[in-house]
Write an enzyme that holds these catalytic residues in place. Structure first.
Site, short mmCIF file in Angstrom:
data_model
loop_
_atom_site.label_atom_id
_atom_site.label_comp_id
_atom_site.label_asym_id
_atom_site.label_seq_id
_atom_site.Cartn_x
_atom_site.Cartn_y
_atom_site.Cartn_z
N GLU A 223 -7.31 3.52 12.65
CA GLU A 223 -5.88 3.52 13.56
C GLU A 223 -6.28 4.53 14.53
O GLU A 223 -5.44 4.46 15.44
CB GLU A 223 -4.73 4.01 12.60
CG GLU A 223 -4.55 3.12 11.44
CD GLU A 223 -3.20 3.55 10.95
OE1 GLU A 223 -2.09 3.75 11.62
OE2 GLU A 223 -2.97 3.62 9.54
N ASP B 48 0.88 -1.23 0.09
CA ASP B 48 0.11 0.00 0.07
C ASP B 48 0.87 1.17 -0.07
O ASP B 48 2.03 1.06 0.59
CB ASP B 48 -1.07 0.00 1.24
CG ASP B 48 -0.13 0.16 2.51
OD1 ASP B 48 -0.02 1.39 2.81
OD2 ASP B 48 -0.23 -0.78 3.28
#
Length: 231
Positions: A125, A37
């Protein structure tokens, strides 16, 4: 004295290479499906070179964050990643305290269905300073909004510790990518299965300057499960 300095330099170089090699894991020898990513942090990527690396089968590209941030490499990355043969998906970094409708609109403007090979990914996150239940409620609402907009469930990305603290039994119906940078596969506190494991943030790959996040699919899971369903 010069000889001693030379020996020190050689030893330092060997140790640095060894540290880098420790993050390669099995990708050069195993049959797992590996991917990466990327975001603007990797700068200008040489996609022709990346595309020639047969170990990498897919890439998730950062598209947006919160209500107004757009990754300034996204358009270039998605065009060139497609051109050089990778399966491509897009992700949004979720900000729990930012208006949910504004976040979705920001993501939709960049993550256009016609450009996607893989289902959208939501990067989870941070709790944004919210209490546990308020954060969980915010996330659930946003995931349902994304699912309705794209007519399929998104992939959820999160760290093992964050999952164990905030997400157990909350996202059981969603495919999951777990980040834990280790040579040991992560085990979640509730024992649930997950689709992919991001095993390092210090990967190296030809065509990308600096470090890159690498992941692989787990067990019986295949890219077919992550395929974007165009209706």
């Amino acid at each position: 004295m010069k000889r001693i300095l030379t020996i020190i330099i050689i030893i330092t170089s060997v140790l640095r290479l060894a540290a880098q090699e420790s993050y390669i894991l099995c990708e050069d020898t195993c049959k797992h499906i590996h991917g990466i990513d990327l975001s603007h942090y990797q700068g200008n990527v040489f996609w022709e070179t990346v595309g020639d690396n047969t170990h990498m089968k897919y890439v998730y590209l950062k598209a947006t964050e919160g209500g107004d941030r757009i990754d300034d490499q996204y358009e270039r990355n998605i065009e060139l990643a497609h051109r050089h043969g990778l399966k491509v998906g897009s992700y949004h970094f979720f900000r729990p305290k930012t208006n949910l409708a504004t976040q979705l609109e920001n993501f939709k403007k960049q993550c256009r269905p016609g450009d996607q090979d893989l289902i959208p990914m939501i990067d989870v996150e941070t709790n944004g300073g919210l209490g546990v239940q308020q954060f969980r409620d915010s996330l659930v609402v946003f995931l349902k909004m994304v699912e309705k907009a794209y007519k399929q469930k998104p992939l959820i990305y999160t760290g093992r510790n964050f999952y164990n603290k905030y997400l157990q039994h909350l996202i059981d119906d969603y495919p999951l990518m777990v980040a834990m940078y280790s040579d040991q596969q992560p085990i979640l506190a509730d024992g649930r299965d997950y689709t992919a494991w991001q095993y390092t943030a210090k990967g190296r790959i030809n065509g990308i300057n600096g470090y890159v996040d690498k992941s692989r699919l787990m067990g019986r899971h295949t890219l077919r499960e992550l395929r974007f369903r165009h209706r």
